[in-house]
Write an enzyme that holds these catalytic residues in place. Structure first.
Site, PDB file in Angstrom:
ATOM      1  N   CYS A   1     -38.638  77.193 -21.046  1.00  0.00           N
ATOM      2  CA  CYS A   1     -37.420  77.926 -20.671  1.00  0.00           C
ATOM      3  C   CYS A   1     -37.433  79.391 -21.073  1.00  0.00           C
ATOM      4  O   CYS A   1     -37.241  80.270 -20.233  1.00  0.00           O
ATOM      5  CB  CYS A   1     -36.194  77.278 -21.310  1.00  0.00           C
ATOM      6  SG  CYS A   1     -36.055  75.526 -21.011  1.00  0.00           S
TER       7      CYS A   1
ATOM      8  N   HIS B   1     -30.606  81.403 -23.525  1.00  0.00           N
ATOM      9  CA  HIS B   1     -31.869  81.046 -24.207  1.00  0.00           C
ATOM     10  C   HIS B   1     -32.808  82.223 -24.431  1.00  0.00           C
ATOM     11  O   HIS B   1     -34.037  82.058 -24.455  1.00  0.00           O
ATOM     12  CB  HIS B   1     -32.598  79.923 -23.447  1.00  0.00           C
ATOM     13  CG  HIS B   1     -33.372  79.009 -24.358  1.00  0.00           C
ATOM     14  ND1 HIS B   1     -34.085  77.921 -23.923  1.00  0.00           N
ATOM     15  CD2 HIS B   1     -33.542  79.045 -25.710  1.00  0.00           C
ATOM     16  CE1 HIS B   1     -34.654  77.320 -24.941  1.00  0.00           C
ATOM     17  NE2 HIS B   1     -34.344  77.987 -26.050  1.00  0.00           N
TER      18      HIS B   1
END
Ligand SMILES: *[C@@H]1O[C@H](CO)[C@@H](O)[C@H](O)[C@H]1NC(C)=O
Ligand SMILES: *[C@@H]1O[C@H](CO)[C@@H](O)[C@H](O)[C@H]1NC(C)=O
Length: 611
Positions: A83, A144
């Site tokens: 990610c 993130h």
């Protein structure tokens, strides 16, 4: 432009002159009107999970429709298989190694909110550029890419630093720990001397009681105390993690800590719809970054049990419903023809995801090998759908290699800006391909990193249909016959977890898309010359990478108490209940005339069941 004129015809009078006049006015209107940009990223969604990519059992009618009205990319590559780096590349159009969002140690992603690394502020995201072009910008969902640098509220890596005017979502990622009963991603017990200590102690006590050895009471007491302390510390840690890591923010304010996940897809959807409604009169960019279908899986009551693939399938269904809601509001506000919509996944499905109760959560990567955390095709070949009725011909598919980094130059240029020239941009503007002005993509070479290690290279020679892929190393699978790393939950790329290949493993994806049989000088006469070209390209690429500070070093990844976002006090475990005012605000913003239309997923499920 001819495509645009064609689609405008039905609404234009049939007189040729008028048509011509209108065409010109349509075209010039187009020129002055900057398109809205709706970019959707599903987390860990496998390319084989969508109906339009061949799934027969999951129902994704809304995403399928998007593909039907737009273009489906069948060779769309995420710049990383995890990610954090994949998202850094998506936002900046650059290989993550260039921004330092690549490390040489194991995790490869941020695992604490209270870490000091993040997307450096000198990086330029497409959001930052389009904002300067007058766009209203929002990120709804997962970020993130870091939060703080030096204090718990400096928000030096917050989405607002990178061009997003509005943020509703989570600064970290959705984790197992964020839902009670779903286990933990922190398998520290594997590394702490916990088990060893227990075994030593039990054996010693047994041997002692059978009279084989005599251990002094002091030693027994010491070992016992150590065991108890380690247990308490670990139990404490696992209790605290959700409070520390599962934080929901609205702009800079904590809304919930820890957040309740069950209705989050719905809440994000209504946030997205509200944002589009609020900004329908101006150009806007919405990055809708779904928390699903990353573990811990959740789906609201209306979607639970709707799929034959457990909670994972239910979550995919809910994401599809959400995409439908976004399409509906664009249609209702008559914005569809002036909005470029993109849907992708940040990497392949996470095959090792099995819930604490043994339920398989990982999705399906179709014919492609392995999944998330690897650079086998299953880890990086992701769905890619682009729709812009009237400007991009619908119904087609593009088999040329494209990258999630391509959205950067595409979006930047559509906003009227030009691509920054003071840095290397690795993505290529997609519009020529999408509007069929060219047939070949500009990606002759693509470099595949696993963390900071160059793992593989892809070569699509300009004059051939071959797509060569060479691996310098491959992850060690466990069990060996499964293309996954079940012992560590993700595959790692540190030297102790991989096998190096010299000569590199070579495949031709055009003949062997599932990467089953590496070529040899016997099966591929040009073996050595192909590899020579690729190795030369790697040399050139290495020279183009300027060394920068890594954001994913142990020091930048570790939990630092003084960076911990905390809405109450530490002694109250940083706990905040759902902000009631927030919920009420949302209720008020629902369409008063037709609340069912927007917000009732039950109705939507009913409708899709009837199909
Ligand atoms: C989720 O939404 C449903 C229906 O809107 C509601 O009844 C339920 O209380 C919500 N759950 C949580 C945990 O917010
Ligand atoms: C559809 O997706 C589910 C869930 O990932 C998967 O188990 C199934 O094998 C897929 N079906 C097909 C036909 O690809």
């Amino acid at each position: 432009m001819s495509v645009l004129a064609l689609n405008m015809k039905p609404s234009c009078p049939s007189s040729l002159l008028l048509l011509l006049l209108l065409e010109t006015s349509c075209v010039s209107l187009q020129g002055s009107n900057k398109p809205n940009l709706v970019l959707m990223m599903v987390d860990d969604l496998g390319i084989g999970d969508l109906g339009c990519y061949g799934n027969k059992t999951l129902r994704t009618p809304n995403i399928d429709q998007l593909a039907q009205e737009g273009v489906k990319l069948t060779h769309h590559i995420a710049a990383a298989s995890l990610c954090t780096p994949s998202r850094a590349a998506f936002l900046t159009g650059r290989y993550p190694i260039r921004s330092g969002v690549a490390g040489s140690i194991r995790p490869g992603v941020f695992i604490f909110n209270a870490a000091s690394g993040g997307l450096p502020s000198q990086e330029v995201t497409f959001a930052k550029i389009v904002k300067q072009q007058g766009y209203e910008t929002a990120l709804i969902g997962k970020w993130h890419l870091g939060l703080n640098c030096e204090s718990s509220e400096d928000h030096c890596h917050h989405p607002s630093v990178h061009g997003f005017n509005y943020f509703f979502g989570i600064p970290l990622t959705n984790m197992r720990d964020c839902q009670p009963g779903h286990g933990t991603v922190f398998q520290f017990y594997k590394f702490l001397p916990y088990r060893t200590l227990g075994i030593v102690l039990v054996t010693a006590v047994l041997l002692h009681s059978c009279g084989f050895i005599t251990i002094r009471r002091g030693l027994t007491l010491f070992l016992l105390t150590l065991l108890v302390v380690v247990t308490i510390v670990m139990a404490g840690f696992y209790t605290i993690v959700p409070y520390f890591n599962c934080v929901l923010l609205r702009d800079h304010r904590i809304v919930e800590q820890p957040f309740t996940s069950v209705n989050l897809t719905q809440r994000m959807t209504s946030e997205a719809v509200d944002f589009i409604e609020r900004n329908s009169a101006r150009p806007f960019l919405l990055f809708l970054s779904f928390l699903q279908v990353h573990t811990a899986m959740f789906a609201s009551a209306a979607f639970r049990g709707t799929s034959s693939h457990g909670i994972y399938g239910d979550a995919v269904h809910e994401v599809d419903w959400s995409v439908g809601q976004v399409m509906q509001i664009l249609d209702r506000l008559k914005l569809s023809e002036n909005t470029l919509v993109y849907l992708t996944s940040d990497q392949g499905a996470h095959l090792e995801e099995v819930s604490a109760r043994g339920e398989v959560h990982g999705g399906w990567n179709g014919i492609y090998k392995a999944g998330k955390s690897t650079n086998w095709e299953g880890g990086i070949r992701v769905p890619g759908i682009l729709r812009w009725p009237g400007s991009i011909p619908g119904g087609g598919q593009i088999e040329e290699p494209t990258s999630n980094m391509d959205l950067f130059p595409t979006v930047v240029k559509l906003s009227g800006a030009s691509v920054p020239e003071d840095r290397q941009i690795d993505g290529h503007d997609l519009m020529d391909l999408l509007q069929q002005r060219v047939e070949r993509s500009n990606h002759e070479f693509l470099f595949h990193y696993c963390n900071a290690y160059l793992n593989a290279v892809r070569w699509h020679p300009q004059n051939s249909s071959s797509v060569w892929k060479a691996f310098f190393f491959t992850p060690n699978f466990y069990p060996e016959d499964r293309a996954a790393c079940f012992h560590t939950l993700v595959c790692f790329c540190t030297p102790d977890h991989v096998t190096y290949h010299d000569p590199p493993l070579l495949f031709d994806l055009s003949r062997d898309p599932s990467e089953t049989t590496p070529l040899t000088p016997d099966t591929e006469p040009a073996f050595h010359s192909i590899l020579a070209v690729m190795e030369e390209a790697v040399e050139r690429h290495h020279r183009s990478v300027k060394p920068v500070q890594s954001q994913l070093t142990a020091g930048n990844l570790m939990w630092k108490p003084w960076l911990q976002p905390c809405c109450s006090s530490f002694t109250q475990l940083c706990q905040c209940q759902e902000d009631q005012q927030d919920q009420e605000d949302q209720q008020d913003q629902e369409d008063p005339q037709d609340p069912k239309d927007q917000q009732d997923p039950e109705a939507a499920v009913g409708a899709s069941n009837e199909r």
